[in-house]
Design a protein around this motif. Structure first.
Motif, PDB file in Angstrom:
ATOM      1  N   LYS A  44       0.819  -1.217   0.000  1.00  0.00           N
ATOM      2  CA  LYS A  44       0.000   0.000   0.000  1.00  0.00           C
ATOM      3  C   LYS A  44       0.851   1.265   0.000  1.00  0.00           C
ATOM      4  O   LYS A  44       0.645   2.177  -0.779  1.00  0.00           O
ATOM      5  N   SER A  45       1.838   1.314   0.880  1.00  0.00           N
ATOM      6  CA  SER A  45       2.638   2.541   1.015  1.00  0.00           C
ATOM      7  C   SER A  45       3.958   2.485   0.261  1.00  0.00           C
ATOM      8  O   SER A  45       4.623   3.503   0.117  1.00  0.00           O
ATOM      9  N   ASN A  46       4.326   1.279  -0.203  1.00  0.00           N
ATOM     10  CA  ASN A  46       5.598   1.072  -0.884  1.00  0.00           C
ATOM     11  C   ASN A  46       6.782   1.491  -0.016  1.00  0.00           C
ATOM     12  O   ASN A  46       7.776   2.014  -0.502  1.00  0.00           O
ATOM     13  N   GLN A  47       6.676   1.260   1.292  1.00  0.00           N
ATOM     14  CA  GLN A  47       7.753   1.599   2.217  1.00  0.00           C
ATOM     15  C   GLN A  47       8.576   0.359   2.536  1.00  0.00           C
ATOM     16  O   GLN A  47       8.054  -0.742   2.641  1.00  0.00           O
ATOM     17  N   ARG A  48       9.885   0.582   2.682  1.00  0.00           N
ATOM     18  CA  ARG A  48      10.794  -0.506   3.041  1.00  0.00           C
ATOM     19  C   ARG A  48      10.673  -0.822   4.527  1.00  0.00           C
ATOM     20  O   ARG A  48      10.635  -1.971   4.926  1.00  0.00           O
ATOM     21  N   TRP A  49      10.634   0.214   5.344  1.00  0.00           N
ATOM     22  CA  TRP A  49      10.610   0.021   6.802  1.00  0.00           C
ATOM     23  C   TRP A  49       9.326   0.626   7.372  1.00  0.00           C
ATOM     24  O   TRP A  49       9.224   1.829   7.563  1.00  0.00           O
ATOM     25  N   LEU A  50       8.352  -0.229   7.660  1.00  0.00           N
ATOM     26  CA  LEU A  50       7.152   0.241   8.353  1.00  0.00           C
ATOM     27  C   LEU A  50       7.406   0.301   9.859  1.00  0.00           C
ATOM     28  O   LEU A  50       6.856   1.145  10.555  1.00  0.00           O
ATOM     29  N   ASP A  51       8.230  -0.608  10.358  1.00  0.00           N
ATOM     30  CA  ASP A  51       8.460  -0.731  11.797  1.00  0.00           C
ATOM     31  C   ASP A  51       9.765  -0.051  12.169  1.00  0.00           C
ATOM     32  O   ASP A  51      10.760  -0.680  12.537  1.00  0.00           O
ATOM     33  N   LEU A  52       9.744   1.282  12.047  1.00  0.00           N
ATOM     34  CA  LEU A  52      10.920   2.100  12.283  1.00  0.00           C
ATOM     35  C   LEU A  52      10.498   3.384  12.976  1.00  0.00           C
ATOM     36  O   LEU A  52       9.494   4.011  12.599  1.00  0.00           O
ATOM     37  N   VAL A  53      11.246   3.777  13.981  1.00  0.00           N
ATOM     38  CA  VAL A  53      11.045   5.093  14.601  1.00  0.00           C
ATOM     39  C   VAL A  53      12.365   5.851  14.518  1.00  0.00           C
ATOM     40  O   VAL A  53      13.442   5.278  14.660  1.00  0.00           O
ATOM     41  N   GLN A  54      12.269   7.137  14.227  1.00  0.00           N
ATOM     42  CA  GLN A  54      13.459   7.966  14.069  1.00  0.00           C
ATOM     43  C   GLN A  54      13.389   9.170  14.996  1.00  0.00           C
ATOM     44  O   GLN A  54      12.315   9.575  15.439  1.00  0.00           O
ATOM     45  N   ASP A  55      14.557   9.726  15.270  1.00  0.00           N
ATOM     46  CA  ASP A  55      14.659  10.968  16.059  1.00  0.00           C
ATOM     47  C   ASP A  55      14.049  10.841  17.448  1.00  0.00           C
ATOM     48  O   ASP A  55      13.278  11.690  17.891  1.00  0.00           O
ATOM     49  N   VAL A  56      14.338   9.752  18.131  1.00  0.00           N
ATOM     50  CA  VAL A  56      13.909   9.637  19.529  1.00  0.00           C
ATOM     51  C   VAL A  56      15.126   9.919  20.416  1.00  0.00           C
ATOM     52  O   VAL A  56      16.230   9.437  20.153  1.00  0.00           O
ATOM     53  N   TYR A  57      14.908  10.723  21.480  1.00  0.00           N
ATOM     54  CA  TYR A  57      16.024  11.224  22.294  1.00  0.00           C
ATOM     55  C   TYR A  57      16.059  10.579  23.673  1.00  0.00           C
ATOM     56  O   TYR A  57      16.967   9.817  24.008  1.00  0.00           O
ATOM     57  N   SER A  58      15.089  10.920  24.510  1.00  0.00           N
ATOM     58  CA  SER A  58      15.144  10.535  25.931  1.00  0.00           C
ATOM     59  C   SER A  58      14.850   9.057  26.102  1.00  0.00           C
ATOM     60  O   SER A  58      14.223   8.436  25.237  1.00  0.00           O
ATOM     61  N   PRO A  59      15.316   8.471  27.205  1.00  0.00           N
ATOM     62  CA  PRO A  59      15.038   7.058  27.473  1.00  0.00           C
ATOM     63  C   PRO A  59      13.549   6.739  27.481  1.00  0.00           C
ATOM     64  O   PRO A  59      13.136   5.674  27.019  1.00  0.00           O
ATOM     65  N   ASP A  60      12.739   7.699  27.985  1.00  0.00           N
ATOM     66  CA  ASP A  60      11.291   7.450  28.013  1.00  0.00           C
ATOM     67  C   ASP A  60      10.719   7.389  26.607  1.00  0.00           C
ATOM     68  O   ASP A  60       9.858   6.548  26.304  1.00  0.00           O
ATOM     69  N   GLU A  61      11.206   8.303  25.728  1.00  0.00           N
ATOM     70  CA  GLU A  61      10.754   8.271  24.325  1.00  0.00           C
ATOM     71  C   GLU A  61      11.151   6.957  23.670  1.00  0.00           C
ATOM     72  O   GLU A  61      10.360   6.351  22.932  1.00  0.00           O
ATOM     73  N   VAL A  62      12.371   6.531  23.926  1.00  0.00           N
ATOM     74  CA  VAL A  62      12.850   5.290  23.330  1.00  0.00           C
ATOM     75  C   VAL A  62      12.015   4.116  23.822  1.00  0.00           C
ATOM     76  O   VAL A  62      11.596   3.256  23.031  1.00  0.00           O
ATOM     77  N   ARG A  63      11.765   4.057  25.137  1.00  0.00           N
ATOM     78  CA  ARG A  63      10.994   2.934  25.699  1.00  0.00           C
ATOM     79  C   ARG A  63       9.574   2.909  25.119  1.00  0.00           C
ATOM     80  O   ARG A  63       9.078   1.861  24.716  1.00  0.00           O
ATOM     81  N   HIS A  64       8.952   4.082  25.067  1.00  0.00           N
ATOM     82  CA  HIS A  64       7.580   4.151  24.587  1.00  0.00           C
ATOM     83  C   HIS A  64       7.504   3.745  23.105  1.00  0.00           C
ATOM     84  O   HIS A  64       6.638   2.948  22.713  1.00  0.00           O
ATOM     85  N   ALA A  65       8.421   4.275  22.294  1.00  0.00           N
ATOM     86  CA  ALA A  65       8.402   3.972  20.866  1.00  0.00           C
ATOM     87  C   ALA A  65       8.721   2.497  20.604  1.00  0.00           C
ATOM     88  O   ALA A  65       8.091   1.851  19.750  1.00  0.00           O
ATOM     89  N   THR A  66       9.672   1.943  21.346  1.00  0.00           N
ATOM     90  CA  THR A  66      10.052   0.540  21.138  1.00  0.00           C
ATOM     91  C   THR A  66       8.934  -0.390  21.579  1.00  0.00           C
ATOM     92  O   THR A  66       8.694  -1.428  20.960  1.00  0.00           O
ATOM     93  N   THR A  67       8.230  -0.017  22.649  1.00  0.00           N
ATOM     94  CA  THR A  67       7.087  -0.821  23.106  1.00  0.00           C
ATOM     95  C   THR A  67       6.006  -0.891  22.032  1.00  0.00           C
ATOM     96  O   THR A  67       5.432  -1.960  21.774  1.00  0.00           O
TER      97      THR A  67
END
Length: 912
Positions: free
Chosen positions: A549-572
């Motif tokens: 549908k989107s022709n994207q290579r990486w659907l399961d990707l988060v970018q530009d996360v800084y703080s440990p809380d942001e990382v934990r929340h995004a990875t969860t």
């Protein structure tokens, strides 16, 4: 790929036609009538179980055993179910060539039962009988006065060979060519290709001195793509080859025929044909127009076209088509402009294209053409004519023909209109001057010649100096793949894929891995700053995996996360999405990278895919996680050199962006080309690699960096369509007298400059002994042919040693062996630098080439030398050659048997 017994198809001394009768619609009867009409000089026999006395005056027999003699060629038009038994009986009676015009043999209703085509192959195999067809239209050879086909008309004699896969398109081509008074040297269609295939026929007609060009109509490549490309490359070095590739796709078969990451099979064929040095045409109209140019035009001097017409409208159409096709308008010299001013109206533009004005007479046309044909800046002339009272078509055509005949330049003509233009075109056809209906068609035909010239130049470009590779690292890459295959995997993990690129010195972004969310958070803390987290799973571990549908290579990707809380929340959230779609078994942990986005970075997609027909292909184009990377995807067959790698880059949209925005465009292009070279090495080194994708590859002022990579593998080894450099044949040696270390190895395209130095170091006497005559310095084209060889067809070993002054390496001697397509004979030649006599190089080189030919199964190695060359004769005798004086050629022939023949046809070939 074999020309074995093909002469019996094209020059048979006798023909037997099976299934012939005088009944209406009898295909065999039509073939006999065509043979009679073409005045075939050989003996003809008809076979029909009905027991006719004759068919159209040709003696008829009821069975094979009743024939007075066995024919050179059997033509089978019998019912399909009788064909395998006929082939078996022909083989038992030592008939070696059969052409099957009967259709429907490839139909297979029951998957458990062999098709009739398969049964024909089985019947022919024990006897070595060659099969053309089934379902072919037959073949026509005007030079042999033979029309052995069901064509409704015969063909004229000409210099173009037509080889097709479609019988109906073949008969249409014959009809059109006769209307244009165009002839052929050979004309045939292959049908289902049970045995005789495209490479075999291409090899045969390419050796024919009366064939100047080859026209190939291609539906698809069947069998070995390597044989096909090899035959095309060999033919295109000496003859102009054009290919009409139709895009016939069977329902439900499209996806199985597409390589991963390739949206269109057409681009793969484009890349393969371009690499073979041939020109592709897209439509039957272009094929007809291409035939017009092939049969009428002289060899092209260059690409600069001068256009003239008695009106600016047609000039504008031709010029627009030329420039959009990448052609060049000739810049006229001042002398030419001044001369033209004497015959043109005072207000003419003094530019090319030239407007002769509506009142142009036939004399004005020819005067302008005569002046243009003497300008060194003009390579070809296009004369366009629109009928007027001042310039009637026929009278103008007659005058133009006179100029065209005596001009050294190619002259193309276009007669616009119909009523009066038809006769003008007929006059040009009769005079063998290329003529077209519209200006655009004329320009397209000219550009086919230009494309051929350009493809040949690319094929002969001198590669940059070869750089020795790190073979130890490459061994480690092989071990990575071997270990994964041993575990039963068809992919490399993200970490393994990055490590494999590292082994080939491709810069890769540092990646860190964790199987759980807590580990990801800890890694992000240690890295500091902004990070990207990718969830690894079954859906993205393979190359060229894009969301539909989107022709994207990486659907399961988060970018530009800084703080440990942001990382934990995004990875969860990533972990939840992956678990929902793939379950625990499909999850493969997480990859953490520092963000490497920059405002000046260009995102590129590069990699390797494997095509079902042509094998490994290198892929290059625009990249990124969220863009439509398929919009700018270009492919090339490996192996590649620096010149070809740069061509791949320059054909893409990336090249234009670099040219417009880069501060160092040459450096950027060099780096990308070097990366493509490394991918080519990977393809050659790692046959178990299935696909590899680097996306995105960042390019900026710091250089290149692979941000992400995926690799799939397979137990099935790949086979390249173009033979790679056989590095396993390299061997270290020591010179006999001086003890100087050297290497004997196959020649490479990169050796061209050193090969020229080597040639220039030879004495006139050595050159005369090698070539049998005194000759000047070889051209670049000759040197390219000597160094850029097809290792499947010939071999040249050189002795290379470090220079005594320490400035690189130099070539000391060379031995060359060219083998025929059937691997019967290999012709050798050897030459050594004059100052190195007594170093033992002659015997080293000769033993190397003898051993090589023997191992590849060649039956005989042979060569010739002048009677005065006693040294070569003595060396040959020492090695076991049999020397005999050839009175007809006045040379000494040297021959040695390497392997014993195992079949009758091999014995026959050795005797001639």
């Amino acid at each position: 790929m074999s020309t074995r017994y093909l002469k019996r198809f094209f020059k048979p001394k006798s023909i037997a036609i099976f299934g012939a009768s005088e009944k209406s619609g009898s295909m065999g009867g039509i073939v006999i009538q065509n043979l009679l009409d073409s005045e075939y000089p050989g003996e003809m026999m008809a076979i029909n179980p009905e027991g006719y006395d004759s068919v159209y005056g040709v003696p008829c027999y009821d069975r094979i055993s009743a024939l007075p003699q066995m024919p050179d060629l059997a033509i089978i038009c019998s019912p399909s179910d009788t064909v395998p038994d006929i082939i078996r009986k022909l083989g038992a009676n030592m008939v070696k060539a059969a052409m099957i015009l009967t259709g429907g043999l490839s139909v297979k209703n029951d998957p458990l039962v062999k098709s009739l085509t398969e049964r024909v192959r089985d019947a022919a195999r024990p006897y070595g009988i060659r099969i053309l067809g089934p379902d072919c239209m037959g073949l026509l050879v005007p030079g042999s006065k033979m029309n052995a086909s069901y064509s409704h008309i015969n063909i004229k004699k000409g210099k173009v060979a037509y080889i097709g896969q479609s019988g109906l398109l073949g008969t249409a081509m014959i009809d059109w060519a006769n209307g244009q008074e165009i002839g052929f040297s050979h004309f045939l269609t292959l049908g289902d290709g049970a045995d005789v295939d495209l490479p075999s026929v291409i090899d045969y007609v390419a050796q024919d001195p009366y064939t100047h060009a080859i026209l190939l109509q291609l539906d698809r490549v069947v069998g070995s793509s390597r044989n096909f490309i090899s035959a095309l490359r060999s033919a295109s070095r000496n003859k102009l080859v054009l290919v009409l590739k139709s895009d016939i796709v069977s329902s439900g078969d499209t996806q199985q025929r597409l390589a991963p990451g390739i949206p269109d099979e057409d681009m793969v064929y484009d890349a393969a044909l371009r690499r073979a040095g041939v020109v592709r045409v897209d439509t039957s109209d272009q094929l007809f127009n291409a035939l017009e140019t092939l049969s009428r035009m002289k060899p092209l001097r260059g690409e600069r076209l001068a256009i003239l017409c008695n009106g600016m409208g047609p000039n504008a159409l031709a010029t627009d088509r030329l420039l959009k096709s990448g052609g060049k308008l000739a810049s006229l010299s001042e002398e030419t402009l001044d001369n033209l001013a004497n015959v043109l109206p005072p207000n003419w533009s003094r530019t090319n294209p030239i407007d002769l004005n509506a009142d142009a007479t036939p004399e004005r046309f020819t005067a302008v053409m005569d002046i243009l044909s003497k300008d060194k800046e003009v390579d070809a002339i296009l004369s366009i004519h629109a009928p007027t009272r001042m310039a009637p078509s026929v009278e103008t055509a007659d005058e133009v023909v006179k100029v065209a005949r005596k001009s050294a330049r190619n002259v193309l003509t276009c007669w616009m209109g119909r009523a009066t233009a038809i006769e003008a075109r007929n006059h040009c056809n009769a005079a063998n001057v290329a003529t077209f209906i519209t200006p655009e068609e004329a320009v397209d035909a000219f550009m086919h010649m230009v494309d051929y010239r350009r493809n040949q130049e690319v094929m002969r470009q001198t590669p940059a100096s070869y750089v020795e590779q790190n073979t130890q690292n490459h061994q480690q890459a092989k071990q990575i793949i071997a270990a994964a295959l041993h575990e039963g995997r068809d992919y490399l993990t993200h970490n393994e894929a990055c490590e494999l690129l590292n082994q080939y010195d491709i810069p890769v972004q540092n990646s860190y891995y964790s199987n759980d969310i807590t580990g990801v958070v800890e890694i992000s803390k240690q890295l500091g700053g902004s990070v990207a987290v990718k969830a690894l799973h079954r859906g993205n571990i393979y190359p060229f995996s894009y969301d539909e549908k989107s022709n994207q290579r990486w659907l399961d990707l988060v970018q530009d996360v800084y703080s440990p809380d942001e990382v934990r929340h995004a990875t969860t959230k990533l972990a939840y999405r992956v678990s929902e779609r793939f379950g625990d078994e499909g999850a493969m942990g997480f990859c953490v990278q520092q963000m490497k986005r920059g405002f000046q970075s260009l995102q590129i997609n590069v990699g390797v895919t494997r095509d079902p027909t042509f094998g490994p292909m290198i892929v290059f184009g625009a990249g990124g996680f969220t863009v439509d990377v398929l919009a700018d995807r270009h492919v090339m067959l490996p192996p590649v050199n620096m010149a070809l790698a740069k061509e791949l880059v320059m054909n893409s949209r990336i090249y234009r962006i670099i040219q417009e925005h880069s501060h160092q465009p040459e450096r950027d292009i060099e780096q990308l080309a070097d990366l493509i070279l490394k991918l080519s090495e990977i393809v050659v080194d790692l046959p178990n690699l299935h696909c590899l994708e680097v996306n995105p590859l960042l390019l900026n002022k710091l250089g290149i960096l692979a941000v992400d990579v995926a690799i799939s593998i397979t137990p099935e080894k790949s086979r390249l369509s173009i033979s790679p450099y056989p590095g396993d044949l390299e061997e270290a040696i020591t010179l006999k007298r001086s003890g100087r270390p050297a290497v004997i190895r196959p020649i490479r395209g990169e050796d061209e400059p050193k090969h020229l130095e080597f040639y220039n170091s030879l004495s006139p006497e050595s050159i005369r002994m090698r070539y049998f005559y005194s000759r000047g310095i070889p051209s670049h084209q000759e040197l390219a042919s000597w160094t850029q060889i097809d290792y499947d067809r010939e071999m040249a070993f050189i002795v290379s040693a470090p220079r005594l002054d320490g400035r690189g390496a130099e070539t000391l001697g060379v031995v060359r062996a060219v083998t025929d397509p059937d691997n019967i004979r290999s012709e050798f030649s050897v030459v050594i630098r004059d100052d190195l006599q007594g170093e033992g190089l002659g015997i080293i080189l000769m033993r190397k080439v003898i051993d090589y030919c023997r191992k590849r199964g060649t039956l005989m190695i042979e060569g010739s030398t002048l009677p005065t060359n006693k040294g070569m004769q003595g060396l040959a005798q020492k090695l076991g050659f049999k020397n005999t004086f050839n009175m007809e050629e006045e040379v000494v022939d040297m021959k040695m048997m390497l392997n014993e023949p195992t079949e009758d046809w091999q014995i026959t070939r050795l005797q001639h």
